[in-house]
Motif scaffolding. Structure first.
Motif, PDB file in Angstrom:
ATOM      1  N   UNK A  91       9.711 -37.122   2.439  1.00 11.01           N
ATOM      2  CA  UNK A  91       9.245 -37.139   3.824  1.00 11.01           C
ATOM      3  C   UNK A  91       9.799 -36.009   4.672  1.00 11.01           C
ATOM      4  N   UNK A  92      10.453 -35.036   4.066  1.00 10.97           N
ATOM      5  CA  UNK A  92      11.039 -33.913   4.800  1.00 10.97           C
ATOM      6  C   UNK A  92       9.948 -32.917   5.201  1.00 10.97           C
ATOM      7  N   UNK A  93      10.032 -32.419   6.444  1.00 12.54           N
ATOM      8  CA  UNK A  93       9.035 -31.470   6.942  1.00 12.54           C
ATOM      9  C   UNK A  93       9.590 -30.054   7.077  1.00 12.54           C
ATOM     10  N   UNK A  94      10.870 -29.861   6.812  1.00 15.81           N
ATOM     11  CA  UNK A  94      11.487 -28.537   7.002  1.00 15.81           C
ATOM     12  C   UNK A  94      11.884 -27.883   5.687  1.00 15.81           C
ATOM     13  N   UNK A  95      11.272 -28.325   4.570  1.00  6.07           N
ATOM     14  CA  UNK A  95      11.559 -27.771   3.254  1.00  6.07           C
ATOM     15  C   UNK A  95      10.258 -27.274   2.629  1.00  6.07           C
ATOM     16  N   UNK A  96      10.322 -26.081   2.025  1.00  8.19           N
ATOM     17  CA  UNK A  96       9.167 -25.501   1.343  1.00  8.19           C
ATOM     18  C   UNK A  96       9.583 -25.079  -0.071  1.00  8.19           C
ATOM     19  N   UNK A  97       8.644 -25.155  -1.005  1.00  9.67           N
ATOM     20  CA  UNK A  97       8.876 -24.682  -2.368  1.00  9.67           C
ATOM     21  C   UNK A  97       7.808 -23.673  -2.741  1.00  9.67           C
TER      22      UNK A  97
END
Length: 249
Positions: A91-97
């Motif tokens: 549910x994290x919105x500040x992480x990108x892969x």
């Protein structure tokens, strides 16, 4: 393993398990630091962080509260499939892969405040380029003496017969050449006790410590003998040898 074999192994492990060893039952004595805690101590709430070789993103997601934006990159599509699943569950919105090669980072100069790399290859010049002035690079790597008694038992293993300290010295020299102003290195050699044979087999199956473990039936005979010789009241004894480099730009 040669580079092609390792890439295939890493990709398959990524799909099956990611880089998640949280289910392992192991007691560690003598570890001088926790890498995630080290990273947190350098992060500020407004920072942008890059994680090189992020694997399944498990460690990066655990850092999500420490920075404004966190970006994890990996070359393995299998790992990134697991990372995408883990991100959705978090549910994290500040992480990108992102799928990316550490040798050619597709980011602007001076974009990140913190760059991290845990048990993966990195390129010092690229890490320096994408870091802001006064930014920090942190890496933890597996030292040559890691799991030494296991490697001796099997007669093969990760960095088997490599010169002690060679990787640490090479990386420190490369960081210096890339222009980092202050470089600190630290090492530890901790004792590990794996609670059961199944825990040790899981480790060997999902890491390159003993290349091609289990492909030959004799591996299990060697492992059984190893367990008999290194079984203690606390578990099956081996070691975890690590080094950390903290480089400030």
């Amino acid at each position: 393993m040669n580079p092609k074999e390792y890439k295939h192994f890493y990709n398959e492990v990524g799909r099956l398990n990611g880089w998640d060893f949280s289910t392992l039952r192991v007691t560690v004595e003598g570890a001088a630091w926790n890498f995630s805690d080290q990273v947190k101590s350098w992060c500020r709430p407004a920072d942008v962080l890059l994680d090189i070789g992020t694997g399944g993103g498990e460690a990066l997601l655990a850092l999500a509260d420490s920075a404004l934006l966190l970006v994890g990159i990996d070359q393995s599509e299998g790992m990134l499939e697991t990372a995408a699943h883990n991100l959705g569950s978090s549910g994290r919105s500040n992480v990108r892969f992102l799928h990316m090669d550490a040798a050619q980072l597709h980011f602007p100069d001076a974009f990140f405040n913190v760059v991290t790399c845990r048990h993966s290859e990195f390129y010092a010049k690229e890490a320096a380029r994408v870091l802001t002035k006064n930014g920090v690079f942190l890496t933890q790597q597996v030292s040559e003496g890691d799991k030494n008694n296991l490697k001796q038992a099997f007669g093969r293993g990760q960095a088997w017969n490599n010169e002690p300290g060679a990787l640490k010295n090479r990386y420190a020299a490369e960081l210096k050449a890339a222009g980092f102003a202050r470089i600190q290195t630290f090492e530890y050699d901790a004792t590990e006790y794996y609670h059961t044979a199944e825990d040790l087999i899981f480790l060997l199956k999902y890491t390159p410590i003993v290349p091609d473990f289990g492909h030959d039936e004799t591996d299990f005979h060697i492992l059984n003998r190893f367990i008999e010789e290194h079984q203690t009241d606390q578990g099956i004894r081996t070691n975890a040898e690590r080094f950390i480099i903290i480089a400030e730009k």
